[in-house]
Design an enzyme around this catalytic site. Structure first.
Site, PDB file in Angstrom:
ATOM      1  N   GLN A   9      89.048  33.335  27.881  1.00  0.00           N
ATOM      2  CA  GLN A   9      88.517  31.978  27.916  1.00  0.00           C
ATOM      3  C   GLN A   9      88.586  31.322  26.539  1.00  0.00           C
ATOM      4  O   GLN A   9      88.337  31.966  25.529  1.00  0.00           O
ATOM      5  CB  GLN A   9      87.061  32.017  28.383  1.00  0.00           C
ATOM      6  CG  GLN A   9      86.614  30.749  29.075  1.00  0.00           C
ATOM      7  CD  GLN A   9      85.371  30.970  29.936  1.00  0.00           C
ATOM      8  OE1 GLN A   9      85.149  32.069  30.427  1.00  0.00           O
ATOM      9  NE2 GLN A   9      84.582  29.948  30.121  1.00  0.00           N
ATOM     10  N   SER A  88      88.710  40.158  27.344  1.00  0.00           N
ATOM     11  CA  SER A  88      87.690  39.727  28.306  1.00  0.00           C
ATOM     12  C   SER A  88      88.336  39.362  29.644  1.00  0.00           C
ATOM     13  O   SER A  88      88.885  40.210  30.325  1.00  0.00           O
ATOM     14  CB  SER A  88      86.883  38.560  27.709  1.00  0.00           C
ATOM     15  OG  SER A  88      85.771  38.258  28.508  1.00  0.00           O
ATOM     16  N   LEU A  89      88.313  38.089  30.022  1.00  0.00           N
ATOM     17  CA  LEU A  89      88.964  37.627  31.251  1.00  0.00           C
ATOM     18  C   LEU A  89      90.414  38.117  31.330  1.00  0.00           C
ATOM     19  O   LEU A  89      90.921  38.451  32.410  1.00  0.00           O
ATOM     20  CB  LEU A  89      88.927  36.092  31.286  1.00  0.00           C
ATOM     21  CG  LEU A  89      89.951  35.391  32.170  1.00  0.00           C
ATOM     22  CD1 LEU A  89      89.588  35.568  33.626  1.00  0.00           C
ATOM     23  CD2 LEU A  89      90.046  33.922  31.820  1.00  0.00           C
ATOM     24  N   ARG A 113      84.100  36.200  39.584  1.00  0.00           N
ATOM     25  CA  ARG A 113      83.551  36.479  38.254  1.00  0.00           C
ATOM     26  C   ARG A 113      83.062  35.180  37.603  1.00  0.00           C
ATOM     27  O   ARG A 113      81.964  35.114  37.058  1.00  0.00           O
ATOM     28  CB  ARG A 113      84.646  37.126  37.389  1.00  0.00           C
ATOM     29  CG  ARG A 113      84.257  37.448  35.948  1.00  0.00           C
ATOM     30  CD  ARG A 113      85.495  37.991  35.224  1.00  0.00           C
ATOM     31  NE  ARG A 113      85.186  38.589  33.923  1.00  0.00           N
ATOM     32  CZ  ARG A 113      85.292  37.972  32.766  1.00  0.00           C
ATOM     33  NH1 ARG A 113      85.671  36.709  32.733  1.00  0.00           N
ATOM     34  NH2 ARG A 113      85.019  38.600  31.628  1.00  0.00           N
ATOM     35  N   HIS A 195      79.076  38.901  27.788  1.00  0.00           N
ATOM     36  CA  HIS A 195      79.113  40.248  27.197  1.00  0.00           C
ATOM     37  C   HIS A 195      77.789  40.621  26.527  1.00  0.00           C
ATOM     38  O   HIS A 195      77.754  41.162  25.427  1.00  0.00           O
ATOM     39  CB  HIS A 195      80.297  40.385  26.226  1.00  0.00           C
ATOM     40  CG  HIS A 195      81.608  40.103  26.890  1.00  0.00           C
ATOM     41  ND1 HIS A 195      82.177  40.979  27.783  1.00  0.00           N
ATOM     42  CD2 HIS A 195      82.429  39.016  26.846  1.00  0.00           C
ATOM     43  CE1 HIS A 195      83.294  40.454  28.243  1.00  0.00           C
ATOM     44  NE2 HIS A 195      83.462  39.268  27.695  1.00  0.00           N
ATOM     45  N   GLN A 244      82.296  45.708  31.943  1.00  0.00           N
ATOM     46  CA  GLN A 244      82.798  44.761  30.950  1.00  0.00           C
ATOM     47  C   GLN A 244      81.890  43.543  30.729  1.00  0.00           C
ATOM     48  O   GLN A 244      81.749  43.070  29.604  1.00  0.00           O
ATOM     49  CB  GLN A 244      84.205  44.295  31.353  1.00  0.00           C
ATOM     50  CG  GLN A 244      84.958  43.575  30.257  1.00  0.00           C
ATOM     51  CD  GLN A 244      85.748  42.394  30.791  1.00  0.00           C
ATOM     52  OE1 GLN A 244      85.209  41.504  31.418  1.00  0.00           O
ATOM     53  NE2 GLN A 244      87.047  42.407  30.520  1.00  0.00           N
TER      54      GLN A 244
END
Length: 295
Positions: A9, A88-89, A113, A195, A244
């Site tokens: 992102q 991440s993503l 998500r 996170h 995650q």
């Protein structure tokens, strides 16, 4: 060895993916299929929406995923990863690229998500902040000593960490970071504490979706944000992916491990060149590139 890396992102921009849509019939087909799966025209927002439209989490995450995955698909024979990783993503994009997830399942999980994270963000005012110029250990120590929820969330490169938590704790921690000698401690324009433990409701929701999705054995190892080492077992991949959302993104450690395991070229697949910059800061001699499409 070729390492393919996938952004997260923040890499989005208006017009992203339009060149692929206009140039490759396969890209057009996949984008149209994505519109059907999502139930709205994400291509309209990606190609000609406003930056504000594109910034909504429910749009941003699928948009970046689609740009990355479709780019890897139209590369055809030239897409030959020895290893993959995503920030991440971007880990979801990487898992479609290495065959662990199929396109439809990957997109559905990313959409779920995004919506789960949006809901978690609305439960408590929370945010993230970038801390520049402090050692990891000092950042971690200050987070541990600050009242409220605040944790190290993204280890982007040496001297660049992102912290995550409730608004008050983040503001307090930023002041302490500056006092400890940080070059900058800057609150980011994000809608929530990604996170961090505050994403627990989203983690629980996504865990169910991941458990109910079929994961194939991957074509090449993935270096996941949670574990930072090569993973090829689909059950371990699932478990790491569930962890995650509430665990830190250990990007620095993942790149270091990939280099140790033989990575010589890092190709960033998706919008922007943020990860290439981070790789260079982690290891100056590493070679980085973006996919090249010939007319």
């Amino acid at each position: 060895m070729n390492a393919y890396i996938f952004p997260g992102q923040g890499a989005q921009f208006v017009g992203m993916g339009l060149d692929l849509y206009e140039k490759f019939p396969l890209a057009q087909e996949l984008f149209e299929r994505a519109n059907e799966i999502l139930g709205f025209s994400i291509t309209d927002i990606m190609f000609e929406g406003t930056p504000e439209d594109l910034k909504q989490t429910k749009v941003t995450q699928p948009a970046i995923f689609l740009h990355s995955v479709i780019m890897s698909k139209v590369m055809g024979e030239s897409f030959k990863p020895d290893m993959v990783a995503g920030h991440s993503l971007g880990e979801f994009s990487a898992l479609v690229a290495n065959g662990t997830l199929n396109f439809e399942d990957g997109l559905k999980l990313v959409s779920q998500r995004a919506l789960a994270m949006q809901k978690a963000c609305e439960l408590q005012p929370s945010t993230m902040a970038a801390v520049l110029g402090l050692e990891d250990a000092i950042v971690e120590k200050i987070c541990g000593e600050t009242e409220g929820v605040v944790v190290a969330a993204n280890y982007n490169c040496p001297g660049q960490l992102v912290i995550s938590g409730d608004v008050e704790a983040i503001n307090k921690a930023c002041e302490s970071m500056k006092e400890a000698g940080a070059r900058r401690a800057l609150v980011l324009p994000v809608g929530g504490a990604f996170h961090s433990p505050l994403m627990e409701p989203a983690r629980e929701e996504l865990a169910t979706a991941i458990e109910n999705t079929h994961f194939n054995e991957p074509l090449c190892p993935i270096y996941q944000n949670v574990s930072t080492v090569a993973v090829s077992d689909s059950n371990t991949i699932k478990s790491n992916l569930i962890s995650q959302l509430t665990a830190p993104v250990k990007w620095t450690q993942s790149v270091q491990q990939m280099i140790k395991d033989g990575a010589t070229l890092f190709t960033e697949v998706g919008p922007g060149k943020v990860l290439q910059g981070l790789v260079k800061k982690i290891e100056r001699s590493a070679e980085t590139t973006s996919p090249v499409f010939n007319d």
